[in-house]
Enzyme design. Structure first.
Site, PDB file in Angstrom:
ATOM      1  CD  GLU A 198      -3.168   0.798   2.076  1.00 23.94           C
ATOM      2  OE1 GLU A 198      -3.612   1.745   2.736  1.00 23.94           O
ATOM      3  OE2 GLU A 198      -3.631  -0.360   2.141  1.00 23.94           O
ATOM      4  CG  ASP A 209      -2.904  -1.407   5.262  1.00 23.22           C
ATOM      5  OD1 ASP A 209      -1.761  -1.898   5.187  1.00 23.22           O
ATOM      6  OD2 ASP A 209      -3.161  -0.359   5.882  1.00 23.22           O
ATOM      7  CE1 TYR A 252      -4.823  -3.535   8.377  1.00 24.25           C
ATOM      8  CE2 TYR A 252      -6.924  -3.748   9.513  1.00 24.25           C
ATOM      9  CZ  TYR A 252      -6.177  -3.275   8.450  1.00 24.25           C
ATOM     10  OH  TYR A 252      -6.784  -2.531   7.472  1.00 24.25           O
TER      11      TYR A 252
END
Length: 617
Positions: A7, A110, A320
């Site tokens: 990303e 992501d 995360y």
């Protein structure tokens, strides 16, 4: 050559490092049979209205309903207007070259809705037809990355995730572009009045609370307070009734048989209740709950907390960050004892971590059915050192909450003593018998700081206790407090419904305004639009924000629950629900709000003119 697309550059470099790829090229890193490239976040976005022939802001164009949406390269503002970002165009050319040469494409953006959208927009814009695989990980540790590459998923497994993201993107374009132009045109085009599917109901919540406080008329009321004595222990009791008339309460006050009036035993104990209470530990943090805690304890904005947490994630220290789940599955729980053991030397939580090595862990936060794309935020167990003060503070909130969540229940005894002396009084006391999870931070309960006695003496029904002092209390009713970021984030989870129970609040998360990943940007957008401002820790509407609110407050676009229903629909699309039905409903919704705002906007122009005059003064 296998092509891995991340990303952003920092993640691409980290992935390359794990694989030992070291040859740096322009826009990618090569080695060991892999090329690691990256986006810069959203390289592409849905094309602006002029790309569909809607030139200028004109009433006859509305509502703008493109038959098929186009993608456009992200633009930047220059002295010549908005132009394609040359860095984005260059990187897209690099990615196209790599995709054309690829034997295999691996998606490492992501692992969430927006990450999927970022890749798919690039993939479709470049007209790439090659199949791709998906890296889906919840941690950036070397071990998690390697394990993820050993277990790549077919890209088609995430088609419904992209459908959800794409529908979110298109609905925001339809509502935002049309509503903004409709209100701005009907207000005379004096200024751009931005509206949005999520930002406008959020603004409405802030404005409604502000006006409720502004228009609040405090009501005076009276209570009687007494101090009683038992075995040299003094405790407080308050009258069970509130009194509106001072004359009435003064007559009752005179009836209270205190020592000063010659009554050595003036309080008659009529009831004693002692109830044990088990207080379960809190759930693990998701992004939203962590943002709330960081705002309460440190004053960090939601955006600051997200950025800090993202940095900790990329530094391999936490899992995360953009998760909406407060639970973990049994597979993750299996590693929790070893994870907790890594914090037995922690300066603040070490003692409690050591204790958890000797007892059965609480499993309240363990429920695989409540884990969606990612589990709750956890530390990874990697050693943290040299952190800045703000990173250390947020990291410790993650570690501390983990230890709280698997700790024992807090055992309390709630005591209520009823006393009669002219009127009825009640004394409340809370005694913690076993602190359990509350020993981790030793934070007092916010709602109990001023109400309870620290402890109450042992008394029995029928006892007469001396009242050593009596007081007549004059109080005023208070409005609800202004929204700060913590309370607004909490309200956004439930579309403004005041729900204290965290499990019930969590159950409504799919019907809230926005998502944990987007709520920080909603607040920042409202500030950028000059609709709200920060005053200390409070979020306060500006005159401009209030003027917009007055126009939209009764319109569909300002209804939090309706917008929350759309968010729920997006989650259902993630599970395979009909995209066609959602798009049809959003189209009808867009037509309705555009019509409403074209009629309503004229009333705002005068208010904005008044605002400008006030600013000049």
């Amino acid at each position: 050559m296998k092509i891995v697309i991340a990303e952003k550059p920092s993640v691409g470099r980290e992935l390359a490092k794990v694989f030992g790829a070291t040859t740096r090229k322009d826009g990618y890193i090569e080695g060991k049979g892999y090329s690691f490239t990256w986006a810069f976040g959203h390289l592409l976005q849905l094309a602006p209205p002029q790309d569909y022939g809607f030139i200028g802001w004109r009433k006859q164009h509305l509502p703008m309903l493109p038959q098929k949406f186009k993608l456009a390269v992200r633009k930047i503002k220059t002295k010549d207007g908005f132009v394609e970002d040359p860095a984005v165009r260059k990187q897209l050319n690099t990615i196209k070259k790599l995709f054309d040469e690829a034997s295999e494409i691996i998606v490492a953006t992501d692992a969430g809705r927006e990450g999927e959208l970022i890749f798919r927009y690039i993939y479709y814009y470049l007209k790439c037809k090659k199949p791709f695989k998906r890296l889906w990980i919840s941690s950036q540790t070397d071990e998690a990355i390697k394990d993820g590459f050993r277990n790549l998923k077919p890209g088609t497994d995430y088609d419904t995730l992209f459908n959800s993201a794409h529908c979110r993107s298109e609905s925001d374009w339809l509502v935002g572009m049309n509503a903004t132009q409709a209100l701005s045109i009907s207000a005379g085009n004096r200024t751009v009045l931005s509206l949005g599917r999520v930002q406008t109901p959020t603004l409405a919540m802030i404005c409604a609370r502000f006006l409720e406080i502004k228009n609040f008329i405090p009501q005076t009321y009276y209570q009687i307070s007494i101090l009683l004595s038992k075995d040299e222990q003094i405790f407080k009791a308050i009258s069970t009734s509130n009194y509106k008339e001072k004359e009435e309460v003064e007559k009752l006050f005179a009836l209270v048989e205190d020592v000063a009036s010659g009554f050595p035993t003036g309080g008659n104990i009529t009831a004693v209740e002692a109830k044990p209470r088990k207080e379960p530990p809190p759930l693990l943090h998701d992004l939203s709950s962590l943002q709330q805690e960081a705002n309460k304890k440190k004053g960090y904005t939601a955006d600051q907390t997200l950025n800090i947490l993202q940095n900790l994630y990329e530094s391999k220290l936490v899992s995360y960050p953009r998760t909406g789940s407060r639970y973990i599955g049994d597979d993750v729980f299996a590693g929790v004892p070893d994870l907790i053991a890594k914090f037995t030397d922690h300066p603040d939580f070490g003692k409690q971590a050591q204790f958890l090595q000797t007892t059965t862990l609480n499993k309240r936060s363990v429920n695989a059915k409540k884990v969606t794309d990612h589990h709750a935020v956890l530390p990874t167990g990697e050693q943290a050192y040299g952190l800045s003060a703000d990173k250390q503070a947020v990291y410790d909130m993650v570690v501390g909450r983990m230890i709280e969540a698997f700790h024992q229940e807090c055992l309390k005894e709630l005591t209520k003593i009823t006393i009669q002396s002219g009127v009825t009084f009640v004394a409340n006391g809370t005694v913690i018998r076993s602190a359990g999870w509350r020993a981790v931070f030793n934070d007092p309960e916010d709602d109990k700081k001023d109400e309870d006695n620290a402890a109450l003496p042992k008394v029995a029904v029928g006892e007469q206790l001396p009242i050593t002092e009596k007081s007549l209390l004059e109080k005023q009713t208070k409005p609800k407090p202004m929204y700060n970021e913590a309370s607004l984030l909490k309200a956004l989870e439930t579309c403004g419904k005041e729900i204290e129970d965290e499990e019930l609040r969590y159950a409504m998360k799919d019907s809230g305004l926005g998502t944990p990943a987007t709520r920080a940007s909603i607040i920042e957008t409202l500030i950028t639009r000059e609709y709200i401002t920060r005053e200390k820790r409070n979020l306060v509407p500006t005159n401009k924000g209030l003027a917009v609110y007055e126009v939209v407050k009764d319109k569909q676009i300002a209804q939090a629950e309706l917008t929350g229903q759309w968010e729920k629909r997006l989650e259902e699309i993630r599970s395979g629900s009909s995209v066609k039905d959602f798009k049809s409903e959003i189209t009808e919704y867009t037509k309705t709000i555009t019509h409403e705002l074209l009629i309503a906007g004229a009333s705002i122009s005068g208010k904005l003119e008044e605002e400008k005059k006030l600013e000049k003064v």
